[in-house]
Design a protein around this motif. Sequence first.
Motif, PDB file in Angstrom:
ATOM      1  N   GLN A  65       0.724  -1.170   0.354  1.00  0.00           N
ATOM      2  CA  GLN A  65       0.124  -0.357  -0.279  1.00  0.00           C
ATOM      3  C   GLN A  65       0.930   1.283   0.055  1.00  0.00           C
ATOM      4  OE1 GLN A  65      -1.628  -0.992   3.270  1.00  0.00           O
ATOM      5  NE2 GLN A  65      -3.473  -1.841   2.481  1.00  0.00           N
ATOM      6  N   ILE A  76       5.096   3.319   3.188  1.00  0.00           N
ATOM      7  CA  ILE A  76       5.005   1.992   2.540  1.00  0.00           C
ATOM      8  C   ILE A  76       3.763   1.012   3.554  1.00  0.00           C
ATOM      9  CG2 ILE A  76       5.705   0.309   1.407  1.00  0.00           C
ATOM     10  CD1 ILE A  76       5.447   2.453  -0.250  1.00  0.00           C
ATOM     11  N   ALA A  77       2.790   0.034   3.288  1.00  0.00           N
ATOM     12  CA  ALA A  77       2.597  -0.987   3.969  1.00  0.00           C
ATOM     13  C   ALA A  77       2.284  -2.215   3.106  1.00  0.00           C
ATOM     14  CB  ALA A  77       1.715  -0.161   4.713  1.00  0.00           C
ATOM     15  N   GLY A  78       2.676  -3.206   3.931  1.00  0.00           N
ATOM     16  CA  GLY A  78       2.511  -4.121   3.006  1.00  0.00           C
ATOM     17  C   GLY A  78       1.228  -4.824   3.197  1.00  0.00           C
TER      18      GLY A  78
END
Lengths: 805, 262
Positions: A65, A76-78
């Motif tokens: 993401q 940023i993220a998983g």
Amino acid sequence: MSSPDRTEDRRTFLKAAALAAATAVAARGTRPAQAAPQPPLSRMGDGVTWDKAPCRFCGTGCHVQVGTRGGRVVAIAGDPQAEVNKGLLCVKGYHVGLALYGADRLTTPLLRVDGKQVPISWERAISIMADRVELDPAGFAFYGSGQWTIPEGYAAQKFMKGGLANNHIDPNARLCMASAVTGFLSVYGVDEPAGTYTDLDKADVIILWGNNPAEMHPVLFSRVIDRRSRGEKVTIIDIGTRRTRSTAHADHYLEFQPHTDLAIANGIAQQLLANGTWDKDFVEAHCNFRKSGEKPDLNGVESSFQEYAALVAEYTPERVEELSGVPADDIRMLGRLFGRRDLKITSLWCMGMNQHTRGTDINRLVHAVHLLSGHFGKPGDAPTSLTGQPSACGTAREVGTLAHLLPGGRLVANDEHRKQAEELWNLPAGRINPKPGAHTVEMFSLWSKPKADGGSIHTIYVQVTNPGQTLPNRHLLLDPGVKDPDKFLIVSDVYPTATTAVADLVLPAAMWVEKNGMYGNSERRTQQWFRQVLPPGQARDDCWQTIALAHELHRRGMPGMKDKDGRFLFEMKDEAGRVVPVWDWAHYYDLNVDRVLFEEYRTFTRLKHKDLAPYDEYVRSRGLRWPVVQQADGTWRETQFRFAEFDDPYVEKGKGFQFYHSVTKDDRALIWFADYRPPPESPDEQYPLWLCTGRVLEHWHSGTMTRRVPQLRDAMPQAYLEMHRADAAKLGIQNGELVTLESRRGSIDLPVWLDGRGRPPQGSVFVPFFDERLLVNRVTLHEHCPISKQPDYKKCAVRVRRKVV
Amino acid sequence: MPTSQPATQSQSLHIGFAVVLGVALIGFLVGTGRPPLSTGPLAASHGATEDAQTHPTAPTYRALRDAPWRDGAAWATDTAGLRGPSVLDPVDVEGLDKLPALADRSARRAYDGAPPTIPHAVRQDSAAECLACHDEGLRLRGRIASPVSHEAFTSCTQCHVVSQAPMPGAPLPPDAAFGPNGFVGMASPAQGARAWSIAPPVIPHRTLMRERCMSCHGPNGRDALRSSHPDRQSCEQCHAPAADLDMRPGLAALPSTPFGQP
């Protein structure tokens, strides 16, 4: 606790801003690479817009993401909705957003004038490129990448093969997975793995064939080992030439002499036959036999079970031990495992098997072991190759941007396939050249040689890759010192690289979420993302560059840029039917060029049953694995297990398994035999050590992006030489000492790191290739697999000596 | 005389013991004495005289004990601190300023939500070694080893890398040409909103990879970030997470930008 009213929030915020500014100043003092942090927010993500994208880096295909604010990526993220990574990433993925913001982004086209690269306009750049094409269209080559988005690769492919009638287009994927392709083609008649990552969740045994997924495909590796935390048992067997982080989690480590993996695979087959534990039912129903002919080629010669059994019989555990150094008992252990029907076994491999002068053969043999033992096609039972680049499968393999391919698994040498492509592209009959173009090593050989000596390629246009660092035996293929002044190199990239340093024309490119894109990962999953921030300066999409060049040639009257009705090859219309001038950057995003190109490309994918869904389905999903087939209710269904009746809609009912693109046209896969033969170069008295090259967790390939990310660079600032303590002691080398590494082709000086990241056995050294200051490809060998044309970066003979200062 | 023989033997044994003990005692005292080149423990060998450069003196045990080891300078033997705080210890967070604690926390993260880098040397291949300190967390001489904030994954170095490379030898000159990276990361939230002055604050950050609240808010968290009531185990009973921050599936929380127009 401070009182929570609005004024207090505001005061806190201001105080926070001041504090953040102060820490930023302090941070600048100690760590100049860090930018100023933002002040704390009252709520995470205030003003941040989130959108999805596949990660920019490896072939795993995690979804991230992307948080953006004020036109910049800020977080940023998983992505928990992504099946591949289930919310987790690796350290590169978490820092992928920083890759956009290195200080030295290329922001303007640069032309080499009197040895210096000077800024020029895009109009001038496109015009110079068109001049180079017109010089001799047959001598113009396109060198692309497995990082090309699907529409970028498709546009380049159509421009070259459909427009210039020139097949000199090849991707860096040739250096990366070409042997896996020829392996799949010669065994199943069609490329890419039958299974998916689901196998990793189901397998009882995972075999790593010269593979280090803990560093190269970290998310897939933790997907396996985290099963143990949940109480599941999964046995990992590492068949390798050097101890790695993956070895640390393995139950068995089988260390073999480089190149002898062929003997090990044959040894397993020998055990299956000797013990009578091969899967007779599966083999009789679904397999034929084949072996390599006198001259290695894709088709080989027919064989039989009797002949196969006789050939394999030589590879007794004792003989295999003699060749490979793996104890005979361990070969028997592998034989027993494959002989068990109650276990699910998944094999994983990547560069160890692919970058191999017998790359195609070792791929064939690992498939053979799985087919012979029936460890195929059930969840958890799969021979699965992993890719190193985010769209090596989606673009290079499926769009077919290789010198011998057309989109959708078609061959340029096949009359029927060319006819189909000409029809789909609406080209006059006979436009496409039937002769395959130059593959990577050949392309650069033809370019680096003077024309008088047969160097027929005068210009190479490089997009999204860095051959100046990654070509083997770089001195021979791309050395600024020996560059012929009549030859021209065009390079589109995002940062200065070892390749842009040699280039005559440098083009600034948009990257990742600065453009729309689509990728295809290792498990046949096609993914889509939208542009989320603008590229810096004058950087522009690679796909636009190709279309703009094509249009400039069209404007100048080059007939190839028209279809048979006289329309421009890349003519695109909006909903009202008006032509949108997408070759003009100001109008490039007036419509979704990716969508138009993808919908056109999709029509190619049915022939090999690699059916893709409409573009909008990918907008909605976190990727879909082909074949994606429309159901009776109108929905689109992806396929996890190809050739298996329970999941693959193209398998006829009642068949169980059906290899419907079978080489032998009888729905059977081929079990190949290939013998072990010594490699082209082995250590000798003069050069007594093996050299293996490879990657590290923190850096991605040539490091162009990751070396500009402070967190990654601080953790792994430079390349090094791994060596066994005993070898170091013999040579009188201390840990950290600078040494000279040399082969018959070249040498580099670099520091030794004993007991560092990996641990090679005695007689062998390892150097990662990410560091452009320490180009290990000055040393490597350019010998390649005769079938896949993929070079062997994993072994050559070298010597190491203390650097005399 | 048959009896005098053992007496002589035992006498010489006694003398022997005394000598050994004496030598051991002298050795011990010498060993614990001040190191000859003292001042900056390990730095002593970078030292003063030419002779020390060519023949560096091996550090004494005391010097090693006091040696700074990168960021872990404050780490040393302190058995008193080993018991660690308990969730039942009273916590007074009144008047503590969250902001320096947040700034300290963000120093090792590229943005809020990024995996922190590791401020000390690590072995690379076992989660057990990380979890020895980071499972329950640890406080030692003012330093904190935070408990992991997420469920225990087993490949720690997949996401967490060292902030300083452990490579030996002289480094290459840094890539000055690269310049500073211009990324500006999303900052941490300061304080969850409250509906009224003493209402429980909502969780101002996502809980993805932060499902173990005690990592930051428990006894081994930074003081200003600690909960005043760590004995209560069901955090989300009172503190509401945000569905949109957690991007729960089905919420359409990820509006895609049409045609990529940012």
